[in-house]
Write a protein that holds these residues in place. Structure first.
Motif, PDB file in Angstrom:
ATOM      1  N   VAL A  94      36.708  33.226  28.118  1.00  0.00           N
ATOM      2  CA  VAL A  94      38.029  34.072  28.107  1.00  0.00           C
ATOM      3  C   VAL A  94      37.820  35.422  27.473  1.00  0.00           C
ATOM      4  O   VAL A  94      37.422  35.570  26.236  1.00  0.00           O
ATOM      5  CB  VAL A  94      39.174  33.503  27.650  1.00  0.00           C
ATOM      6  N   GLU A  95      37.933  36.577  27.999  1.00  0.00           N
ATOM      7  CA  GLU A  95      37.828  37.608  27.654  1.00  0.00           C
ATOM      8  C   GLU A  95      39.115  38.612  27.141  1.00  0.00           C
ATOM      9  O   GLU A  95      39.234  39.132  25.931  1.00  0.00           O
ATOM     10  CB  GLU A  95      36.983  38.787  28.374  1.00  0.00           C
ATOM     11  N   ARG A  96      39.966  38.398  28.100  1.00  0.00           N
ATOM     12  CA  ARG A  96      41.435  38.689  27.651  1.00  0.00           C
ATOM     13  C   ARG A  96      42.411  38.001  28.351  1.00  0.00           C
ATOM     14  O   ARG A  96      42.154  37.339  29.639  1.00  0.00           O
ATOM     15  CB  ARG A  96      41.591  40.322  28.007  1.00  0.00           C
ATOM     16  N   VAL A  97      43.763  38.282  27.800  1.00  0.00           N
ATOM     17  CA  VAL A  97      44.742  37.379  28.691  1.00  0.00           C
ATOM     18  C   VAL A  97      45.989  38.037  28.866  1.00  0.00           C
ATOM     19  O   VAL A  97      46.106  39.040  28.157  1.00  0.00           O
ATOM     20  CB  VAL A  97      45.264  36.158  27.536  1.00  0.00           C
ATOM     21  N   ASP A  98      46.522  37.916  30.198  1.00  0.00           N
ATOM     22  CA  ASP A  98      47.464  38.838  30.517  1.00  0.00           C
ATOM     23  C   ASP A  98      48.600  37.964  30.826  1.00  0.00           C
ATOM     24  O   ASP A  98      48.787  37.304  32.122  1.00  0.00           O
ATOM     25  CB  ASP A  98      47.165  39.478  31.832  1.00  0.00           C
ATOM     26  N   THR A  99      49.568  37.444  29.976  1.00  0.00           N
ATOM     27  CA  THR A  99      50.875  36.668  30.023  1.00  0.00           C
ATOM     28  C   THR A  99      52.000  37.419  30.935  1.00  0.00           C
ATOM     29  O   THR A  99      52.754  36.450  31.474  1.00  0.00           O
ATOM     30  CB  THR A  99      51.456  35.981  28.852  1.00  0.00           C
ATOM     31  N   THR A 100      51.812  38.649  31.082  1.00  0.00           N
ATOM     32  CA  THR A 100      52.699  39.218  31.882  1.00  0.00           C
ATOM     33  C   THR A 100      52.704  39.266  33.541  1.00  0.00           C
ATOM     34  O   THR A 100      53.753  39.198  34.124  1.00  0.00           O
ATOM     35  CB  THR A 100      53.086  40.732  31.341  1.00  0.00           C
ATOM     36  N   GLY A 101      51.453  38.957  33.664  1.00  0.00           N
ATOM     37  CA  GLY A 101      51.201  39.053  35.197  1.00  0.00           C
ATOM     38  C   GLY A 101      50.910  40.375  35.916  1.00  0.00           C
ATOM     39  O   GLY A 101      51.007  40.589  37.109  1.00  0.00           O
ATOM     40  N   SER A 102      50.896  41.484  35.067  1.00  0.00           N
ATOM     41  CA  SER A 102      50.665  42.711  35.557  1.00  0.00           C
ATOM     42  C   SER A 102      49.380  43.046  35.865  1.00  0.00           C
ATOM     43  O   SER A 102      49.213  43.955  36.833  1.00  0.00           O
ATOM     44  CB  SER A 102      51.163  43.659  34.484  1.00  0.00           C
TER      45      SER A 102
END
Length: 168
Positions: free
Chosen positions: A26-34
């Motif tokens: 995992v490099e980055r996480v987008d929890t907002t779904g944008s």
């Protein structure tokens, strides 16, 4: 069972697909779904090469330790340890390989003459390396055509060819 952990950058996941596949980091996480599909997602890359970046939905990244057949499961120290032999197991196998033939256990694998097997491997190995290096070069070309960095594939191909020349 382990407690469910949040998906975080730097974690490594193993594929649950029975057919296999690469581990991802995992490099980055987008929890907002944008980003990506509009759903909470993580940007992952191949754990070994750092290439083939892609968005994976968070619901496909499992951290609960349950056995599954799809998605990815978090690699834990216990899981990695279970998948790799111990130093003692490696030492026992190496001792069996180098033991004089009269002390080796009688089995189908040991019936082969060691010298003949070694000659066969030395004869065939350069051809295997050449094919593997060609595949790695092809993967580098495909990665570059798709806008990704193929340097990892090229470096692996070069290293494979270099180590083989050094051994001969």
């Amino acid at each position: 069972m382990t407690a469910v952990q949040p998906v975080q950058p730097g974690q490594t996941y193993t594929t649950n697909d029975p057919r296999g596949g690469p581990n991802v980091r995992v490099e980055r996480v987008d929890t907002t779904g944008s980003a990506g599909s509009g759903r909470p997602s993580a940007w992952v890359v191949d754990a070994l090469t750092g290439t083939r970046g892609r968005w994976v939905q968070l619901k496909a990244l499992h951290t609960d330790g349950k056995p599954r057949r799809s998605g990815y499961s978090l690699e834990t120290e216990a899981r990695v340890a279970a998948d790799h032999p111990t130093d003692e197991q490696v030492a026992a196998v190496m001792a069996a390989i180098v033991a004089p033939s009269e002390k080796q256990p009688k089995s189908v694998a040991v019936e082969f003459q060691r010298a003949e097997l070694e000659r066969t491997i030395r004869r065939v190995w350069p051809h295997i390396v050449a094919q593997a290096a060609t595949v790695l070069e092809h993967d580098a070309d495909v990665s570059e055509r798709n806008g990704a960095d193929g340097a990892g594939f090229r470096a692996a191909a070069q290293h494979l060819r270099w180590t083989t020349k050094e051994e001969s």
